[in-house]
Design an enzyme around this catalytic site. Structure first.
Site, PDB file in Angstrom:
ATOM      1  N   SER A 660      71.937  27.959 -87.607  1.00  0.00           N
ATOM      2  CA  SER A 660      70.752  27.745 -86.776  1.00  0.00           C
ATOM      3  C   SER A 660      71.099  27.505 -85.311  1.00  0.00           C
ATOM      4  O   SER A 660      70.210  27.526 -84.451  1.00  0.00           O
ATOM      5  CB  SER A 660      69.947  26.550 -87.306  1.00  0.00           C
ATOM      6  N   LYS A 703      63.866  18.781 -86.253  1.00  0.00           N
ATOM      7  CA  LYS A 703      64.606  19.097 -85.031  1.00  0.00           C
ATOM      8  C   LYS A 703      63.741  18.878 -83.800  1.00  0.00           C
ATOM      9  O   LYS A 703      64.178  18.263 -82.815  1.00  0.00           O
ATOM     10  CB  LYS A 703      65.098  20.546 -85.090  1.00  0.00           C
TER      11      LYS A 703
END
Length: 812
Positions: A660, A703
């Site tokens: 990611s 996140k």
């Protein structure tokens, strides 16, 4: 073409509208009548329940806390209620092979009836035998037999006595036995008188004495045989008397069980053993104590009482009063708890046992029905998995100790007759366990042919919100909680979407929902409300986050103080804010990290520092390799890639995995090549493919909230935000404080589809696309990157002494 713009607040966390729910409180909703969204798994279970062929056992694979055990047991119970009740299982003594008890299978409820009949029969036998042996007829016949034997013996002695008298001897009987002595005129000759007799007379008497002694010895030698014949005749008399007395009792018992040949055969063997051991029965007296309890201790009377235990019927599994097939859930599946065990009792300093001390296992209790086991618990118990497989393969249940199974014990012990096994086993476990068994155990595919794959979440199709509300109502009622108002149900639905990580799906994990309902109920009680409202649900969520937030708050504190260095303002070359999810128990959270890149002349290597020091996982390394491939394919198609680049997660002290961060690493590397600064007010997440497209990642909400928390702690400026993959937009279910900050214009969440879109947002300059001439526009970031790579290639060729020069000229 316009560039990407911040997402509107409605797209950041679509909330369920309470007005869309057609009820006021869950009190008006019916209970959910089946598992929600598990059609595939239920279909597999029903197929397995309908197939009674070998091997069609089931493995229910799915996540923990999804209600698998409860739903499986409910489905099995509903099916089992329509199926026949299995036979009772009894063990009885095998009079031919005492160490191998015989198994009897009888219709439900008949096992206890047989036990009761045999107990009553033996009570009658014990009462009848003494009466028969004390009867006048038996005593008279016993006396006649004894007198006849005595008379025969006396006749032999009388014949010897007459013979001795005719030849001058007398047969005398003393405490020392029988003796022969010479007589004269009716008196026994003394030794001195015998010596005075003529020689011829003494010789005759001595010869006759030897002959008479031989004849007497023969008679006396026959005495033990006479006594044996006497005992045998007395035994036959006792058996005849006992047989005549008990025959009607056994005929009556056998008549009641004529429909069961195996029981009739057992009763016949029991009758023969009673006749053989009638004397023991008289000594033992009436039975007392627990029939299935331990053996009696102590010497006095123990052998007789222990002998009486063999005339009992030990009902191992009783289905009296049952209305369907059994559903057994064994939560501690040890070897003994599965296949049963034989217990021992201390008697006179030794350990002894008998068939009354056989104890059933879960497989005994589940015969003819269903057995539910937790796969992880089963596999953690020594030899339990092997025992289950052996029973399923052989379709027979053998009760033996681990020592017997492993041939570690050579002493004689009980070997109960194996029992035919017809059972459906349902293993419940995680998918990882299922795939490991399927890959590593060659027996598993043939024994567990059906997999019921439990859904982690379900699609929010039309009507699904109402069905989920019924699930909430069912859970609340089963836990005896307050009803929920529809706004509270809407809040639970929002939370279920957050757990699923997708606004279009709902988590099927029942455990977290139940916990949330309980804690919201407690909040409603503290506020004095009779129903749970949305504020109670939100308060419960906030309390959960606070309880689990110690590590998150500590990390945020270190970021705020600068211990972990992450910029949220300004611009830096070759530096970008990446985002990672830290798994801290039940409360994972997002943590911003500084990612930096450095470039220099080299041989086309992009060095992943995390991989070099073995902190990077394979997925992270794959992302860096894809980045290197993207770089060469876009900017160095006709000349060597002549750089050496290093990428590093600054202040990373643990393993790093996942791809990611590959888009963030691309931004940092392109910034370092173009020497164009990147805005530090942004954080970036997303994986990169070789075409430069930004792909979806996991943990998006955590996140974004992690970077937002840092920006909020330092002060929101309106410039800060997060670049996310456009494919991830449907996964956004952000917290209320993030949504409110975005609504006020103090924070931004911007979706990007390509690395070029991200570059333009981070640099404030156009990324640039190749024109008809194959060049990037002047002043674009891509043009600067390509120019730098060409310059590195020329320098490399110059150092190598090669006169050839790259043909492509970069735009100035």
């Amino acid at each position: 073409m316009p560039g990407p713009t911040p997402l509107p607040p409605a797209a950041l966390a679509p909330r369920c509208d309470p007005a869309s729910l057609p009820f006021e409180t869950t009190a008006s909703l019916d209970d959910l009548d089946g598992p929600l969204g598990q059609d595939r798994a239920v279909e597999a279970l029903r197929l397995a329940m309908g197939l009674r062929h070998p091997g069609y056992n089931v493995f229910v694979a799915g996540p923990p806390q999804s209600g698998r055990h409860t739903i499986v047991r409910a489905l099995l119970a509903a099916r089992a209620a329509t199926e026949p009740v299995p036979d009772d299982l009894c063990y009885v003594h095998d009079f031919a092979v005492p160490h191998r008890p015989r198994a009897l299978l009888l219709p439900a409820g008949r096992g206890v009836a047989l036990k009761r009949d045999v107990a009553r029969l033996m009570d009658d036998v014990r009462a009848t035998i003494p009466a028969a042996l004390e009867s006048d007829d038996h005593k008279a016949r016993r006396r006649a037999i004894a007198e006849d034997a005595k008379a025969r013996h006396e006749e032999d002695l009388e014949a010897i006595r007459e013979d001795a008298k005719a030849h001058g001897f007398a047969l005398m009987h003393s405490p020392m036995g029988f003796a022969l002595a010479p007589v004269k005129d009716g008196d026994v000759l003394a030794t001195a008188d015998f010596e005075k007799l003529p020689e011829e007379e003494r010789t005759r008497l001595e010869t006759e004495l030897v002959r008479l002694q031989d004849r007497l010895r023969q008679v006396l030698d026959r005495l033990p045989q006479v006594e044996r014949v006497l005992r045998e005749r007395l035994k036959q008399l006792i058996e005849a008397s006992v047989a005549a007395a008990i025959e009607p009792l056994f005929l009556e018992a056998v008549g009641r069980w004529r429909a069961h040949p195996e029981v009739a055969a057992y009763l016949d063997a029991l009758r023969r053993d009673v006749l053989e051991h009638a004397g023991t029965l008289v000594k033992a007296g009436p039975a007392s104590g627990d029939e299935d309890g331990p053996l009696p201790d102590g010497a006095e009377g123990a052998p007789e009482v222990a002998a009486m235990r063999r005339y009992r019927v030990h009902v191992l599994v009783d289905h009296t009063g049952a209305t369907g097939a059994p559903v057994v859930h064994e939560d501690h599946p040890t070897y003994a708890n599965l296949v049963g065990r034989v217990e021992y009792a201390a008697q006179m300093g030794a350990l002894v046992t008998d068939f009354n001390l056989i104890r059933p296992g879960a497989l005994h209790r589940a015969r003819g029905g269903y057995l539910v086991l937790d796969a992880r618990e089963l596999l953690s118990q020594p030899y339990a998995w092997e025992a289950l497989k052996r029973a399923l393969r052989s379709r027979a249940l053998r009760t033996e100790s681990l020592g017997q199974m492993l041939a570690l014990v050579s002493t004689t012990s009980l070997e109960p007759e194996p029992v035919p096994l017809d059972v459906k086993v349902v293993l419940v476990g995680e998918r990882e366990v299922y795939h490991l068994l399927d890959a590593l155990d060659p027996d598993f595919p043939s024994l567990f042919k059906i997999a019921a794959d439990w859904e982690d979440d379900l699609v929010r199709a039309p009507g699904r919100d109402l069905a989920y509300a019924r699930l909430v109502a069912t859970l609340a009622r089963s836990a005896r909680l307050r009803p929920l108002r529809r706004d509270a149900v809407a809040a639970v639905l929002d939370r279920a979407c957050r757990w699923a990580g997708d606004r279009d799906r709902l988590s099927t994990q029942v455990g977290p929902v139940t916990d949330l309902l309980r804690e919201a109920d407690a909040a409603a009680g503290a506020a004095g409300r009779d129903v749970v409202v949305a504020d109670d649900v939100r308060a419960a969520v906030a309390a959960q986050e606070r309880r689990d937030g110690r590590v998150r708050e500590r990390v945020l504190d270190e970021l705020t103080k600068g211990t972990f260095v992450v910029d949220t303002a300004g611009a830096r070359v070759g530096q970008v804010n990446g985002l990672a999810v830290v798994g801290a128990g039940r409360a994972p959270f997002g943590r911003p990290s500084r990612i930096t890149a450095k470039v220099r002349l080299g041989k086309g290597e992009v060095v992943d520092v995390e991989r070099e020091v073995e902190l990077g996982g394979p997925l992270h390394s794959k992302g860096v390799l894809i980045l290197a491939a993207f770089l060469g394919a876009r900017y160095a198609t006709d000349h060597p890639l002549s750089l050496s680049a290093t990428l590093v997660f600054e202040q990373s002290y643990g393993p790093v995995d996942g791809d990611s961060a590959s888009s963030a690493e691309a931004y940092a590397l392109l910034s370092a090549l173009a020497e164009v600064p990147l805005a530090q007010a942004f954080a970036v997440t997303g994986s990169l493919n070789q075409h430069g497209e930004v792909q979806a990642v996991g943990g998006l909400n955590e996140k974004i909230e992690g970077f937002f928390a840092l920006c909020a702690a330092r002060g929101l400026t309106g410039d800060q935000g997060v670049l996310v993959p456009a494919a991830n937009v449907r996964h956004l279910m952000l917290s209320d404080d993030v949504v409110e900050a975005c609504r006020a214009g103090r924070f931004r969440v911007i979706p990007v589809r390509t690395v070029d879109e991200g570059l333009e947002l981070l640099t404030g300059r156009p990324a640039g696309t190749r024109g008809p001439d194959g060049r990037f526009p002047a002043g674009s970031v891509n043009a600067a990157v390509e120019a730098r790579l060409l310059a590195l290639a020329r320098r490399r060729q110059e150092l190598a002494g090669d006169g050839a020069r790259p043909s492509k000229e970069a735009a100035p």
